[in-house]
Structure formats: structure tokens, C-alpha cells
Write a protein that holds these residues in place. Structure first.
Motif, PDB file in Angstrom:
ATOM      1  N   THR A  94       0.844  -1.195   0.000  1.00  0.00           N
ATOM      2  CA  THR A  94       0.000   0.000   0.000  1.00  0.00           C
ATOM      3  C   THR A  94       0.880   1.246   0.000  1.00  0.00           C
ATOM      4  O   THR A  94       0.425   2.329   0.391  1.00  0.00           O
ATOM      5  N   ASP A  95       2.098   1.096  -0.453  1.00  0.00           N
ATOM      6  CA  ASP A  95       3.053   2.205  -0.524  1.00  0.00           C
ATOM      7  C   ASP A  95       2.504   3.262  -1.483  1.00  0.00           C
ATOM      8  O   ASP A  95       2.424   3.055  -2.692  1.00  0.00           O
ATOM      9  N   ARG A  96       2.083   4.393  -0.942  1.00  0.00           N
ATOM     10  CA  ARG A  96       1.462   5.463  -1.738  1.00  0.00           C
ATOM     11  C   ARG A  96       2.390   5.964  -2.831  1.00  0.00           C
ATOM     12  O   ARG A  96       1.947   6.252  -3.943  1.00  0.00           O
ATOM     13  N   ALA A  97       3.671   6.100  -2.546  1.00  0.00           N
ATOM     14  CA  ALA A  97       4.607   6.594  -3.568  1.00  0.00           C
ATOM     15  C   ALA A  97       4.671   5.620  -4.738  1.00  0.00           C
ATOM     16  O   ALA A  97       4.664   6.026  -5.904  1.00  0.00           O
ATOM     17  N   ALA A  98       4.719   4.325  -4.453  1.00  0.00           N
ATOM     18  CA  ALA A  98       4.755   3.314  -5.524  1.00  0.00           C
ATOM     19  C   ALA A  98       3.451   3.318  -6.311  1.00  0.00           C
ATOM     20  O   ALA A  98       3.457   3.241  -7.544  1.00  0.00           O
ATOM     21  N   ILE A  99       2.336   3.427  -5.609  1.00  0.00           N
ATOM     22  CA  ILE A  99       1.035   3.457  -6.296  1.00  0.00           C
ATOM     23  C   ILE A  99       0.941   4.677  -7.201  1.00  0.00           C
ATOM     24  O   ILE A  99       0.525   4.572  -8.357  1.00  0.00           O
ATOM     25  N   ARG A 100       1.361   5.836  -6.692  1.00  0.00           N
ATOM     26  CA  ARG A 100       1.338   7.049  -7.525  1.00  0.00           C
ATOM     27  C   ARG A 100       2.244   6.894  -8.748  1.00  0.00           C
ATOM     28  O   ARG A 100       1.889   7.310  -9.849  1.00  0.00           O
TER      29      ARG A 100
END
Length: 173
Positions: A94-100
Motif C-alpha cells: 500500500t506504498d502510496r509513492a509506488a502506487i502514484r
């Protein structure tokens, strides 16, 4: 050809096949031992994992993967009769940076807009990545043209002989 370059060739063949087959059947195991399959779109090739998918953190597959991260992915092309079976382990991120960084606008249609925060965008807290590390792969890579495959199928139907559709190969990673 060296063993390493043969394995690299087979991995490239795997990605060629997967790129040509839009949807995988993603198989997990429920707590009671039953297997569950669901169609999922493989995301574009990226060094983040061997294969990866996007999902909703509230889906049952998240609970299933928490219990048992072993998965199977199966791909089949009705056009070429090529297929791929991938066995491996899945990790949820759920790593936001990776998802973005990996976000694609078409993800919105799978999540829909529930409110201003849960809107299917890159900051939607429902979005999670499933990163699959492949342990072994078995696949059939077609080395014949589509008309030749159709001829083999027709010949098999008429003669009762098994059609020669290609060679099954495997890769252990």
C-alpha cells in the motif's frame, strides 16, 4: 547457448506471451482450503516485481493472501492457443509513492468514485498493489502461424490424432 541465456530467452518469451494476453486468472486459497479464481489485468512490465496487479484493499483476496501468499496465474490466448501458468508468491503493498508512480488512469473505472477521497485516483486509500514473484513458469509458445494452428486443430478433429500446437517449456526461477 549457455544455460543463463536460455533462461533469459524463456523469461522474455514469458513476457511476450503475457503481454499478448490481457487477463490472468489469479488463483488464491481460502482459509478453508478451497481455491478461488478471479480475472485480473496484468499491469505493464516493471522492475517492481515479476508480475503485478492492482486491487482493492477490502477485497477477499487480500485476506486470502494474508493467510497464504502462494498463488497461481493462468493465461490463455484463444487466438494462438498459447498459454502460461505461473506459480509464485504474492506480496501486498500500500506504498502510496509506488502506487502514484505506477498509477494508470483506467484504474478509475474498476474502483469508481465513492466520495472525494475514495475516487479511484492515485491517492485513493482502497488501492493496493499485488506484487508477484514467480517461482516457476510452464508455458506453450506457439511457433506456427495462426493458419497452421487452425490446420493442426482441424487435422486433429478429422484424424483423431493429437494436434501439434507447439512445445511446452518451463522456467524455474
Amino acid at each position: 547457448m549457455s544455460e543463463q541465456s536460455e533462461q533469459e530467452k524463456r523469461i522474455d518469451e514469458l513476457y511476450d506471451l503475457v503481454d499478448g494476453i490481457e487477463t490472468a486468472m489469479f488463483v488464491t486459497q481460502r482459509e478453508d482450503g478451497q481455491l478461488v479464481s478471479r480475472p485480473m489485468a496484468t499491469q505493464k512490465r516493471n522492475p517492481v516485481a515479476d508480475l503485478w496487479f492492482v486491487t482493492d484493499v477490502e477485497s477477499n483476496k487480500i485476506d486470502e493472501l494474508d493467510q497464504n501468499p502462494n498463488i497461481n496465474l493462468s493465461y490463455f490466448s484463444t487466438k494462438s492457443k498459447e498459454w502460461v501458468s505461473v506459480s509464485g508468491t504474492a506480496t501486498i503493498s500500500t506504498d502510496r509513492a509506488a502506487i502514484r508512480a505506477l498509477y494508470e488512469p483506467d484504474w478509475k473505472m474498476y474502483f469508481g468514485a465513492l466520495d472525494d477521497v475514495r475516487n479511484g485516483g492515485p491517492d485513493d486509500p482502497r488501492l493496493a498493489l499485488i506484487l508477484v514473484n514467480a517461482d516457476s513458469v510452464i508455458y506453450l509458445k506457439q511457433d506456427k502461424s495462426t493458419p497452421a494452428v487452425l490446420f493442426e486443430l482441424l487435422k486433429g478433429r478429422i484424424t483423431g490424432d493429437r494436434p501439434d500446437l507447439g512445445t511446452v517449456k518451463s522456467v524455474t526461477l
